[in-house]
Design a protein around this motif. Structure first.
Motif, PDB file in Angstrom:
ATOM      1  N   PHE A 101       0.834  -1.196   0.000  1.00 14.56           N
ATOM      2  CA  PHE A 101       0.000   0.000   0.000  1.00 14.56           C
ATOM      3  C   PHE A 101       0.871   1.250   0.000  1.00 14.56           C
ATOM      4  CE2 PHE A 101      -2.263   3.330   2.431  1.00 14.56           C
ATOM      5  CZ  PHE A 101      -3.327   3.532   1.577  1.00 14.56           C
ATOM      6  N   LYS A 102       1.911   1.218   0.819  1.00 13.05           N
ATOM      7  CA  LYS A 102       2.837   2.360   0.874  1.00 13.05           C
ATOM      8  C   LYS A 102       3.491   2.574  -0.488  1.00 13.05           C
ATOM      9  CE  LYS A 102       6.631   4.240   3.517  1.00 13.05           C
ATOM     10  NZ  LYS A 102       8.033   3.951   3.453  1.00 13.05           N
ATOM     11  N   LYS A 103       3.903   1.487  -1.123  1.00  8.13           N
ATOM     12  CA  LYS A 103       4.511   1.598  -2.450  1.00  8.13           C
ATOM     13  C   LYS A 103       3.509   2.164  -3.452  1.00  8.13           C
ATOM     14  CE  LYS A 103       8.031  -1.958  -1.998  1.00  8.13           C
ATOM     15  NZ  LYS A 103       8.534  -3.252  -2.457  1.00  8.13           N
ATOM     16  N   PHE A 104       2.262   1.737  -3.353  1.00  8.54           N
ATOM     17  CA  PHE A 104       1.236   2.267  -4.250  1.00  8.54           C
ATOM     18  C   PHE A 104       1.072   3.771  -4.024  1.00  8.54           C
ATOM     19  CE2 PHE A 104      -3.146   3.460  -5.228  1.00  8.54           C
ATOM     20  CZ  PHE A 104      -3.247   3.028  -6.539  1.00  8.54           C
ATOM     21  N   GLN A 105       1.060   4.178  -2.768  1.00  7.93           N
ATOM     22  CA  GLN A 105       0.918   5.601  -2.450  1.00  7.93           C
ATOM     23  C   GLN A 105       2.068   6.420  -3.018  1.00  7.93           C
ATOM     24  OE1 GLN A 105      -2.181   5.592  -1.892  1.00  7.93           O
ATOM     25  NE2 GLN A 105      -2.153   6.904  -0.110  1.00  7.93           N
ATOM     26  N   ASP A 106       3.230   5.811  -3.158  1.00  9.68           N
ATOM     27  CA  ASP A 106       4.405   6.510  -3.682  1.00  9.68           C
ATOM     28  C   ASP A 106       4.418   6.598  -5.207  1.00  9.68           C
ATOM     29  OD1 ASP A 106       5.314   6.924  -1.100  1.00  9.68           O
ATOM     30  OD2 ASP A 106       6.665   5.190  -1.118  1.00  9.68           O
ATOM     31  N   SER A 108       3.351   7.674  -9.004  1.00  6.26           N
ATOM     32  CA  SER A 108       2.875   8.931  -9.588  1.00  6.26           C
ATOM     33  C   SER A 108       1.383   8.784  -9.896  1.00  6.26           C
ATOM     34  CB  SER A 108       3.639   9.224 -10.881  1.00  6.26           C
ATOM     35  OG  SER A 108       3.242   8.305 -11.893  1.00  6.26           O
ATOM     36  N   PRO A 109       0.673   9.893 -10.046  1.00  5.61           N
ATOM     37  CA  PRO A 109      -0.751   9.806 -10.402  1.00  5.61           C
ATOM     38  C   PRO A 109      -0.979   8.987 -11.683  1.00  5.61           C
ATOM     39  CG  PRO A 109      -0.232  12.017  -9.691  1.00  5.61           C
ATOM     40  CD  PRO A 109       1.075  11.270  -9.771  1.00  5.61           C
ATOM     41  N   ASP A 110      -0.074   9.124 -12.652  1.00 11.90           N
ATOM     42  CA  ASP A 110      -0.205   8.368 -13.899  1.00 11.90           C
ATOM     43  C   ASP A 110      -0.056   6.866 -13.642  1.00 11.90           C
ATOM     44  OD1 ASP A 110      -0.370   8.158 -16.845  1.00 11.90           O
ATOM     45  OD2 ASP A 110       1.720   7.484 -16.655  1.00 11.90           O
ATOM     46  N   GLN A 111       0.916   6.497 -12.820  1.00  8.72           N
ATOM     47  CA  GLN A 111       1.123   5.085 -12.511  1.00  8.72           C
ATOM     48  C   GLN A 111      -0.073   4.515 -11.746  1.00  8.72           C
ATOM     49  OE1 GLN A 111       4.874   5.832 -10.515  1.00  8.72           O
ATOM     50  NE2 GLN A 111       5.966   4.557 -12.016  1.00  8.72           N
ATOM     51  N   LYS A 112      -0.595   5.293 -10.800  1.00 13.81           N
ATOM     52  CA  LYS A 112      -1.779   4.844 -10.055  1.00 13.81           C
ATOM     53  C   LYS A 112      -2.957   4.647 -11.006  1.00 13.81           C
ATOM     54  CE  LYS A 112      -0.691   7.086  -5.666  1.00 13.81           C
ATOM     55  NZ  LYS A 112      -1.084   8.141  -4.732  1.00 13.81           N
ATOM     56  N   ALA A 113      -3.116   5.552 -11.931  1.00 13.84           N
ATOM     57  CA  ALA A 113      -4.215   5.443 -12.899  1.00 13.84           C
ATOM     58  C   ALA A 113      -4.073   4.178 -13.736  1.00 13.84           C
ATOM     59  CB  ALA A 113      -4.265   6.676 -13.794  1.00 13.84           C
ATOM     60  N   ARG A 114      -2.836   3.861 -14.129  1.00 15.85           N
ATOM     61  CA  ARG A 114      -2.608   2.638 -14.920  1.00 15.85           C
ATOM     62  C   ARG A 114      -2.936   1.390 -14.110  1.00 15.85           C
ATOM     63  NH1 ARG A 114       3.197   3.055 -17.014  1.00 15.85           N
ATOM     64  NH2 ARG A 114       3.327   4.859 -15.696  1.00 15.85           N
ATOM     65  N   VAL A 115      -2.566   1.382 -12.835  1.00 16.33           N
ATOM     66  CA  VAL A 115      -2.870   0.233 -11.980  1.00 16.33           C
ATOM     67  C   VAL A 115      -4.387   0.083 -11.837  1.00 16.33           C
ATOM     68  CG1 VAL A 115      -2.718  -0.672  -9.620  1.00 16.33           C
ATOM     69  CG2 VAL A 115      -0.687   0.269 -10.731  1.00 16.33           C
ATOM     70  N   ARG A 116      -5.063   1.193 -11.607  1.00 19.29           N
ATOM     71  CA  ARG A 116      -6.522   1.141 -11.463  1.00 19.29           C
ATOM     72  C   ARG A 116      -7.196   0.674 -12.756  1.00 19.29           C
ATOM     73  NH1 ARG A 116      -5.638   6.312  -8.392  1.00 19.29           N
ATOM     74  NH2 ARG A 116      -5.890   5.714  -6.216  1.00 19.29           N
ATOM     75  N   LYS A 117      -6.683   1.143 -13.888  1.00 24.08           N
ATOM     76  CA  LYS A 117      -7.240   0.736 -15.179  1.00 24.08           C
ATOM     77  C   LYS A 117      -7.043  -0.762 -15.399  1.00 24.08           C
ATOM     78  CE  LYS A 117      -7.055   1.813 -20.101  1.00 24.08           C
ATOM     79  NZ  LYS A 117      -6.397   2.598 -21.145  1.00 24.08           N
ATOM     80  N   ALA A 118      -5.861  -1.257 -15.074  1.00 21.29           N
ATOM     81  CA  ALA A 118      -5.583  -2.679 -15.217  1.00 21.29           C
ATOM     82  C   ALA A 118      -6.479  -3.501 -14.291  1.00 21.29           C
ATOM     83  CB  ALA A 118      -4.113  -2.964 -14.920  1.00 21.29           C
ATOM     84  N   PHE A 119      -6.704  -2.976 -13.100  1.00 19.06           N
ATOM     85  CA  PHE A 119      -7.580  -3.659 -12.159  1.00 19.06           C
ATOM     86  C   PHE A 119      -8.993  -3.756 -12.712  1.00 19.06           C
ATOM     87  CE2 PHE A 119     -10.534  -3.246  -8.482  1.00 19.06           C
ATOM     88  CZ  PHE A 119     -10.394  -4.541  -8.011  1.00 19.06           C
ATOM     89  N   LYS A 120      -9.488  -2.686 -13.290  1.00 15.90           N
ATOM     90  CA  LYS A 120     -10.834  -2.710 -13.877  1.00 15.90           C
ATOM     91  C   LYS A 120     -10.917  -3.718 -15.015  1.00 15.90           C
ATOM     92  CE  LYS A 120     -12.463   1.783 -12.509  1.00 15.90           C
ATOM     93  NZ  LYS A 120     -13.116   3.016 -12.872  1.00 15.90           N
TER      94      LYS A 120
END
Length: 160
Positions: A101-106, A108-120
């Motif tokens: 979770f800490k690594k996810f918080q670190d 970038s917004p773009d990287q978080k968006a990609r992870v969320r998109k992949a999750f969907k």
């Protein structure tokens, strides 16, 4: 085989659990009698030791109670299931989740968006396909997983 959605699903589930557990300190510490009836009802199991809880713990509990009170019955049922799963984890597993979770918080917004998109995308796969992907991922060695992720990154950068 795209295994990134497997990571994304695990991260999202763990983020929700951690969000419930890592609520920031915000509310002022109160005595049990100062709590509303709704707060007392939700936090009833904490009444015997409320006075001994530190202010930060009380604050987190009050924020959690507020969120709980605003949830629909379906949301509450889902959170109970997730919390039960969390309680079933070993301390080592919980620590690993917190670290991810800490690594996810670190990210970038773009990287978080990609992870969320992949999750969907992963969520939209048929159940049997998700199960196959999870099984395959678990069978890979750490070195194989790393190579596979690097391959995915290269493939995505070429596809862009």
């Amino acid at each position: 085989m795209n295994l990134l959605p497997i990571f994304a699903e695990k991260i999202a589930t763990k983020l929700l659990i951690l969000a419930m557990l890592a609520i920031p300190f915000a509310a002022s510490a109160q005595t049990w009698d100062e709590l509303s009836q709704q707060q007392q009802k939700i936090l009833k199991s904490f009444e015997p030791r409320w006075a001994e809880l530190n202010p930060e713990k009380r604050s987190r509990l009050l924020r959690g109670a507020e969120r709980w009170g605003n949830m629909s019955p379906a949301q509450r049922k889902k959170m109970k299931q997730r919390f039960k799963r969390w309680q079933g984890l070993t301390q080592q597993q919980r620590d690993a989740i917190k670290e991810r979770f800490k690594k996810f918080q670190d990210l970038s917004p773009d990287q978080k968006a990609r992870v969320r998109k992949a999750f969907k995308r992963f969520q939209n796969l048929p159940t049997d396909q998700r199960k196959k992907l999870r099984t395959h991922w678990r069978q890979l060695t750490p070195a194989q997983r790393k190579r596979w992720l690097l391959h995915l990154r290269d493939k995505r950068s070429h596809d862009s």
